[in-house]
Design an enzyme around this catalytic site. Structure first.
Site, PDB file in Angstrom:
ATOM      1  N   LYS A  77      -2.121 -12.867  33.344  1.00  0.00           N
ATOM      2  CA  LYS A  77      -1.197 -12.202  32.700  1.00  0.00           C
ATOM      3  C   LYS A  77      -0.290 -12.985  31.658  1.00  0.00           C
ATOM      4  O   LYS A  77       0.086 -12.650  30.724  1.00  0.00           O
ATOM      5  CB  LYS A  77      -0.311 -11.274  33.510  1.00  0.00           C
ATOM      6  CG  LYS A  77      -1.214 -10.224  34.211  1.00  0.00           C
ATOM      7  CD  LYS A  77      -0.334  -9.572  35.402  1.00  0.00           C
ATOM      8  CE  LYS A  77      -1.031  -8.648  36.262  1.00  0.00           C
ATOM      9  NZ  LYS A  77      -0.328  -8.284  37.698  1.00  0.00           N
ATOM     10  N   GLN A  97       3.797  -7.904  41.454  1.00  0.00           N
ATOM     11  CA  GLN A  97       2.197  -8.077  41.744  1.00  0.00           C
ATOM     12  C   GLN A  97       2.121  -7.488  43.224  1.00  0.00           C
ATOM     13  O   GLN A  97       2.761  -7.878  44.111  1.00  0.00           O
ATOM     14  CB  GLN A  97       2.154  -9.676  41.673  1.00  0.00           C
ATOM     15  CG  GLN A  97       0.516  -9.830  41.916  1.00  0.00           C
ATOM     16  CD  GLN A  97      -0.326  -9.152  40.838  1.00  0.00           C
ATOM     17  OE1 GLN A  97      -0.278  -9.380  39.783  1.00  0.00           O
ATOM     18  NE2 GLN A  97      -1.419  -8.495  41.199  1.00  0.00           N
ATOM     19  N   ASP A 150       4.166  -0.761  34.314  1.00  0.00           N
ATOM     20  CA  ASP A 150       3.299  -0.443  35.282  1.00  0.00           C
ATOM     21  C   ASP A 150       2.711   1.003  35.333  1.00  0.00           C
ATOM     22  O   ASP A 150       1.707   1.663  35.837  1.00  0.00           O
ATOM     23  CB  ASP A 150       3.031  -0.926  36.781  1.00  0.00           C
ATOM     24  CG  ASP A 150       1.995  -1.942  36.929  1.00  0.00           C
ATOM     25  OD1 ASP A 150       1.269  -2.190  36.127  1.00  0.00           O
ATOM     26  OD2 ASP A 150       2.329  -2.977  37.975  1.00  0.00           O
TER      27      ASP A 150
END
Length: 373
Positions: free
Chosen positions: A133, A177, A200
């Site tokens: 990422k 995460q 997200d």
């Protein structure tokens, strides 16, 4: 989290699903073979579904009766090779478009989008995802912020860092995460992320707005958004079509079904309690498989010409691989590619799109915050 689909599929796996969904024994189908040398299918430079194949020229036959003509057309479609929906190609296009917009925004108002990632623990796979990422952010000009916390950190410590990023104007997206250590409550931590920075798309209010007509979420979850982007860019018609989503996880299946419904498809969800799942799936013009069971969906589940989006990514033993295993999807690729009109490979299909959509959501957040068109 967005790019952790390797763990998402397994974590959302429904244990009884393998027995509930496996098709009845069919002697005419061989087990899904090991694809040591998968057939290479050509991909056009610009994603576009192939038209229905024409039969080869032949002396004009007598005028066919309608039932015979229908059977011939179905046979031609079933035998035609499927178009490969190349996720790597589309993700590259998306990243290039994002880089242009990031530069334009920086030149116009001096703002650079920022993405913050919080990693708890030292799982190798999670560290790899976070590293990927960070590289993706750098490639398009997005600032990346990273917090690494030890495995034994408390929920309060994680939430403290989230609160700090929530109030930081240079951060436009926050990602925690997953998976988190077992002693932590995922829901408490994810709900601490500001809805305006929930890139997200997992905040309950985002999902709720996604489910409501006339409402738009701040962000769409990255993997389902990537699935829809692939369908759109490859010219798959959605409006009025039948769509089946296999799996109903909060991460992929459920939001994917909501997105298809918003695009005016007629949507069915196949899950662990579904009876005759292969018959339901065989009616679908569009199939999104996201359940985490290797090679579950066989060729006889597929309607000729259907578009198949395979989200699953499952390790299976392969003595010929240097790693001792290889990755396959939820769909038996070799069988399905002989029936479908278009299909995503695994790997190289949905996976690359997840991070691309994370970057897209971060850019979208920065634009919304600064009212930049």
């Amino acid at each position: 989290m967005a790019s952790s689909i390797l763990s998402d599929c397994s974590s959302a796996r429904l244990l009884p699903l393998r027995r509930a969904l496996l098709p009845p024994r069919a002697p005419r189908l061989r087990p899904c073979p090991a694809l040591a040398h998968p057939r290479r299918l050509l991909v056009a430079a610009r994603p576009q579904l192939l038209p229905r194949p024409r039969r080869m020229d032949s002396p004009p036959p007598p005028p066919p009766r309608p039932p015979i003509q229908v059977r011939l057309l179905a046979t031609v479609s079933a035998d035609a090779p499927a178009k490969v929906i190349d996720g790597k190609l589309v993700a590259k296009q998306v990243r290039e478009e994002i880089a242009v917009e990031v530069t334009r925004m920086k030149d116009a108002i001096g703002i650079v989008p920022g993405l913050a990632v919080i990693l708890v623990g030292s799982r190798k796979d999670s560290q790899t995802y976070v590293r990927n990422k960070k590289k993706a952010c750098e490639a398009v000009g997005i600032k990346s912020y990273e917090v690494n916390l030890p495995e034994d950190s408390s929920e309060e410590e994680v939430i403290k860092h989230i609160a700090s990023f929530n109030s930081d104007p240079s951060v436009h997206g926050i990602l925690v995460q997953l998976p988190l250590p077992r002693h932590m409550n995922d829901e408490n931590i994810l709900n601490a992320v500001s809805i305006e920075k929930d890139v997200d798309g997992f905040h309950p209010l985002n999902i709720g707005r996604l489910a409501m007509q006339g409402r738009d979420p701040f962000f769409v979850p990255c993997t389902p958004k990537g699935c829809m982007e692939l369908l759109h860019r490859f010219g798959v018609e959605i409006k009025g079509k039948r769509a089946v989503v296999i799996g109903r996880s909060n991460i992929v299946g459920m939001p994917a079904a909501l997105l298809l419904q918003k695009a005016n498809a007629t949507v069915s969800i196949v899950h662990s309690q579904t009876k005759n799942p292969e018959e339901i799936t065989r009616q679908a013009d569009i199939v999104i498989a996201a359940v985490g069971v290797a090679n579950l969906v066989r060729g006889n589940w597929i309607k000729p010409g259907a578009a198949i989006i395979d989200v699953g990514i499952n390790p299976v033993d392969d003595p010929e691989s240097p790693r001792g295993y290889r990755l396959v999807g939820d769909v038996c690729y070799e069988e399905a590619s002989k029936v479908a009109g278009a299909i995503t490979p695994v790997p190289g299909g949905v996976g690359p799109m997840t991070i691309a959509m994370l970057l897209s959501n971060t850019l979208e957040s920065a634009k919304r915050t600064h009212k930049f068109k």
